[in-house]
Design a protein around this motif. Structure first.
Motif, short mmCIF file in Angstrom:
data_model
loop_
_atom_site.label_atom_id
_atom_site.label_comp_id
_atom_site.label_asym_id
_atom_site.label_seq_id
_atom_site.Cartn_x
_atom_site.Cartn_y
_atom_site.Cartn_z
N ALA A 218 18.61 -1.31 -1.29
CA ALA A 218 17.97 -0.03 -1.62
C ALA A 218 17.25 -0.12 -2.96
CB ALA A 218 19.00 1.09 -1.64
N ALA A 219 17.83 -0.83 -3.92
CA ALA A 219 17.19 -0.97 -5.24
C ALA A 219 15.87 -1.73 -5.11
CB ALA A 219 18.13 -1.68 -6.21
N ALA A 220 15.83 -2.73 -4.25
CA ALA A 220 14.59 -3.48 -4.04
C ALA A 220 13.52 -2.59 -3.43
CB ALA A 220 14.84 -4.69 -3.15
N LEU A 221 13.91 -1.76 -2.46
CA LEU A 221 12.97 -0.83 -1.85
C LEU A 221 12.47 0.18 -2.86
CD1 LEU A 221 11.52 0.66 0.40
CD2 LEU A 221 13.73 1.60 1.15
N ALA A 222 13.38 0.76 -3.65
CA ALA A 222 12.98 1.75 -4.65
C ALA A 222 12.04 1.15 -5.67
CB ALA A 222 14.22 2.32 -5.34
N ALA A 223 12.34 -0.05 -6.14
CA ALA A 223 11.50 -0.68 -7.16
C ALA A 223 10.10 -0.93 -6.64
CB ALA A 223 12.15 -1.99 -7.62
N ALA A 224 10.00 -1.39 -5.40
CA ALA A 224 8.68 -1.65 -4.81
C ALA A 224 7.88 -0.37 -4.67
CB ALA A 224 8.84 -2.34 -3.46
N ALA A 225 8.53 0.69 -4.21
CA ALA A 225 7.82 1.96 -4.02
C ALA A 225 7.39 2.55 -5.36
CB ALA A 225 8.70 2.93 -3.25
N ILE A 226 8.25 2.47 -6.36
CA ILE A 226 7.92 3.03 -7.67
C ILE A 226 6.72 2.33 -8.30
CG2 ILE A 226 8.78 3.23 -10.06
CD1 ILE A 226 11.56 3.82 -8.78
N ARG A 227 6.63 1.03 -8.10
CA ARG A 227 5.48 0.32 -8.69
C ARG A 227 4.25 0.35 -7.78
NH1 ARG A 227 8.95 -4.20 -7.43
NH2 ARG A 227 8.01 -5.52 -5.80
N GLY A 228 4.36 1.03 -6.63
CA GLY A 228 3.22 1.19 -5.74
C GLY A 228 2.90 -0.01 -4.88
N ASP A 229 3.89 -0.87 -4.67
CA ASP A 229 3.70 -2.07 -3.86
C ASP A 229 4.01 -1.72 -2.40
OD1 ASP A 229 3.80 -4.53 -2.58
OD2 ASP A 229 4.78 -5.56 -4.25
N TYR A 230 2.99 -1.25 -1.68
CA TYR A 230 3.17 -0.77 -0.31
C TYR A 230 3.70 -1.88 0.60
CZ TYR A 230 0.66 3.56 -1.36
OH TYR A 230 0.28 4.78 -1.87
N GLU A 231 3.15 -3.06 0.48
CA GLU A 231 3.53 -4.14 1.38
C GLU A 231 5.01 -4.50 1.20
OE1 GLU A 231 2.28 -8.79 2.39
OE2 GLU A 231 0.98 -7.53 1.15
#
Length: 291
Positions: A218-231
């Motif tokens: 979940a932390a990996a998903l949150a971090a990606a979404a917060i930085r705007g990394d859609y892929e």
């Protein structure tokens, strides 16, 4: 990182059939969350079955959780029916080392907006801890309108709101409405399957059930979404797809207990009268785990 931002993971509260909190199991869960990279722990959300616990059981559980973690804050749910009970729970949480409070307007008789405002005002006066509004109309039968949230935001210790996913599915518009009403508040969402979209839209926090057992993913998903990394966010979310399909169909509370059992983290069952999933649903759940 600010208290009500990033990923807040909500564990179950393991307890015996008599309702006693199993402190070692709770400590194992919160340590797992801390090690997995969550930004905070949300103790006694709906996943934590706070309404099934007495004041003393809650106090001892907070003490056990605070003792077990060193690097991330613990947000403690203090919902109860009477205002004086909530004030006492807030003071207990503060005394045991909580970093923030989470308050849902629990009631038997539906509350008016003025009653909810006065309730929050009284609870906020009980401690100096920052307070998060917990909007959970599915269980409280109370819906926070942006206009009421604007009033509540004037209370000095009210710092955040935890929102459900909007029924319309338009998270961006929902977020914008609350941003306009209360620009000083941290705005976050629960409902795991929609929180990637919420974070990508600019929400401040994801209040997550799944992170209570799968904090690293979940932390990996949150971090990606917060930085705007859609892929990368889409890639991380794909691992949860099966689990969230089951959450949407059956609710998360009973299922997350079964998952905790599958992972060997506790033998606790949901507090009665809640029952766990049947054999067929359990088999589907096992196949859906993001392992």
């Amino acid at each position: 990182m600010a208290l009500f931002s990033g990923l807040s993971a909500f564990p179950i509260t393991p307890m015996t059939s008599e309702g006693e909190v199993i402190a070692p199991d709770l400590q194992r869960l919160v340590q797992r969350i801390e090690a997995g990279g969550a930004d905070s722990i949300g103790l006694f959300g709906s996943t934590g079955t706070y309404m099934f616990l007495s004041r003393d059981q809650r106090r001892r559980a907070v003490a056990a959780a605070v003792e077990a973690v060193a690097s991330i804050p613990i947000i403690v749910g203090v919902g109860a029916i009477r205002t004086d009970e909530v004030q006492a729970l807030a003071r207990d949480a503060a005394a045991e080392g909580a970093s923030g409070l989470l308050l849902a307007p629990v009631s038997y008789t539906p509350l008016t907006e003025e009653e909810v405002f006065q309730h929050f005002l009284a609870v906020a006066s009980a401690t100096d801890l920052p307070l998060c509004i917990y909007s959970n109309p599915g269980t409280t039968n109370f819906t926070f309108r942006p206009e009421l949230v604007a009033r509540l935001a004037v209370i000095p210790t009210v710092a955040a709101i935890k929102l459900p996913l909007p029924a319309s599915g338009d998270i961006a518009s929902d977020l914008a409405a609350f941003r306009q009403a209360a620009p000083s508040l941290s705005i976050g969402y629960s409902g795991d399957w929609g929180c990637k979209a919420a974070l990508l839209a600019g929400a401040d926090c994801w209040y997550s059930v799944a992170a209570g057992l799968f904090p690293e993913q979940a932390a990996a998903l949150a971090a990606a979404a917060i930085r705007g990394d859609y892929e990368e966010a889409n890639r991380c979310e794909a691992a949860f797809a099966g689990l969230w399909d089951l959450f949407r169909a059956h609710g998360s509370l009973r299922l997350i207990y079964a998952v905790a059992n599958m992972l060997g983290l506790t033998e606790a069952s949901p507090p009665k009268p809640l029952l766990g999933p049947d054999e067929g649903l359990t088999a589907s759940l096992r196949k859906a785990l993001p392992l």
